[in-house]
Design a protein around this motif. Structure first.
Motif, PDB file in Angstrom:
ATOM      1  N   GLY A  81       0.242  19.339 -26.272  1.00  0.00           N
ATOM      2  CA  GLY A  81       0.129  17.914 -26.563  1.00  0.00           C
ATOM      3  C   GLY A  81       1.517  17.283 -26.515  1.00  0.00           C
ATOM      4  N   ASP A  85       5.017  19.191 -25.673  1.00  0.00           N
ATOM      5  CA  ASP A  85       5.718  18.817 -24.437  1.00  0.00           C
ATOM      6  C   ASP A  85       7.175  18.449 -24.739  1.00  0.00           C
ATOM      7  OD1 ASP A  85       5.708  17.869 -21.548  1.00  0.00           O
ATOM      8  OD2 ASP A  85       6.148  15.966 -22.563  1.00  0.00           O
ATOM      9  N   ASN A 118      -1.503  28.753 -24.597  1.00  0.00           N
ATOM     10  CA  ASN A 118      -2.497  27.823 -24.066  1.00  0.00           C
ATOM     11  C   ASN A 118      -2.979  28.257 -22.692  1.00  0.00           C
ATOM     12  OD1 ASN A 118      -2.739  25.431 -25.939  1.00  0.00           O
ATOM     13  ND2 ASN A 118      -0.516  25.453 -25.683  1.00  0.00           N
ATOM     14  N   ARG A 123       1.697  19.832 -20.163  1.00  0.00           N
ATOM     15  CA  ARG A 123       0.830  18.864 -20.831  1.00  0.00           C
ATOM     16  C   ARG A 123       0.001  18.025 -19.858  1.00  0.00           C
ATOM     17  NH1 ARG A 123       2.105  13.160 -23.764  1.00  0.00           N
ATOM     18  NH2 ARG A 123       0.151  13.061 -24.912  1.00  0.00           N
ATOM     19  N   ASN A 127      -3.257  13.725 -22.966  1.00  0.00           N
ATOM     20  CA  ASN A 127      -4.108  14.769 -23.570  1.00  0.00           C
ATOM     21  C   ASN A 127      -5.507  14.844 -22.967  1.00  0.00           C
ATOM     22  OD1 ASN A 127      -1.928  15.145 -25.207  1.00  0.00           O
ATOM     23  ND2 ASN A 127      -2.894  14.358 -27.063  1.00  0.00           N
ATOM     24  N   SER A 194      -7.841  20.365 -33.952  1.00  0.00           N
ATOM     25  CA  SER A 194      -7.901  18.883 -33.891  1.00  0.00           C
ATOM     26  C   SER A 194      -9.315  18.385 -34.149  1.00  0.00           C
ATOM     27  CB  SER A 194      -7.478  18.325 -32.529  1.00  0.00           C
ATOM     28  OG  SER A 194      -6.548  19.111 -31.925  1.00  0.00           O
TER      29      SER A 194
END
Ligand code: URA
Ligand code: SF4
Length: 221
Positions: A81, A85, A118, A123, A127, A194
């Motif tokens: 995110g 980044d 990830n 990024r 998002n 999230s």
């Protein structure tokens, strides 16, 4: 005489090995050699220079992932995110801090027990979800990281990484609650931190069940 026969036999062995090598194609031998000599530093270097997908055009920093050489658990999210980044570090924003609490609750520490990474290392702008071709381009890095780190268990957080790593298309609500196999490593999917922050009433309880599953697995292995 005996000695000469031995020399001849050795010579034939060498010749046969050379012939095998040439006829089976040195391409496969070469890639085996490459895998044997792979390292986390090498992977990071390649990621830093990577232009295999369009995300390289908009990134500030690559986020290769971070953790000790022998992590018990590998946590895989979808992509960096804004904070990640900016810093080049995985899960350092709000979701990451919340995930640290999850790990505290089951007695795991970032520096000692966890590799966090990830599916995509750059990024996605705003998002957005990573595109299929971006994930396909980036996945070989994660595969090499898993091969090198050999975690006891993988925890995929969120729909995207859970679908990619299980190879299944159900939503996360259906995928979670079970343990899968990812190329010989156990994999447990759960919600993304999230998502849980956005909707704690719905997701906190199932996440806690998944974390207990993680802890039970690690206690047994
Ligand atoms: N969300 C992710 O999926 N990964 C990160 O590194 C940060 C937030
Ligand atoms: Fe390369 Fe992955 Fe970044 Fe795309 S997201 S440029 S494949 S490192």
């Amino acid at each position: 005489m005996k000695n000469n026969e031995k020399i001849l036999a050795d010579f034939c062995d060498v010749l046969n090995l050379t012939t095998d090598y040439l006829t089976t194609g040195n391409k496969s031998k070469h890639s085996e050699f490459e895998i044997l000599s792979d390292s986390m530093e090498q992977i990071e270097k390649e990621i830093d220079l990577c232009t295999k997908c369009r995300l390289c055009e908009t990134r500030t920093n690559t986020v290769p992932g971070r953790g000790p050489q022998n992590p018990r658990l590998m946590i895989i999210g979808e992509g960096p995110g804004a904070e990640e980044d900016k810093t080049g570090l995985p899960f350092v924003g709000r979701a990451g801090k919340y995930m640290d609490k999850w790990m505290d609750a089951i007695g795991l520490k970032r520096e000692k027990d966890l590799f966090i990474g990830n599916i995509v290392k750059c990024r996605p702008p705003g998002n957005r979800d990573p595109l299929p071709e971006e994930m396909t381009a980036c996945l070989p890095y994660l595969e090499r990281q898993i091969k090198l780190l050999k975690p006891d268990l993988i925890l995929s957080v969120g729909r995207i990484s859970s679908q990619v790593l299980t190879g299944r298309s159900e939503g996360i609500g259906r995928l979670r609650g079970r343990t899968y196999d990812y190329k010989g490593t156990a994999l447990i999917p759960t919600y993304h931190p999230s998502g849980v922050l956005r909707n704690p009433n719905e997701y906190r309880k199932p996440v806690w069940e998944d974390l207990k599953r993680v802890k039970a697995y690690l206690d047994e292995h």
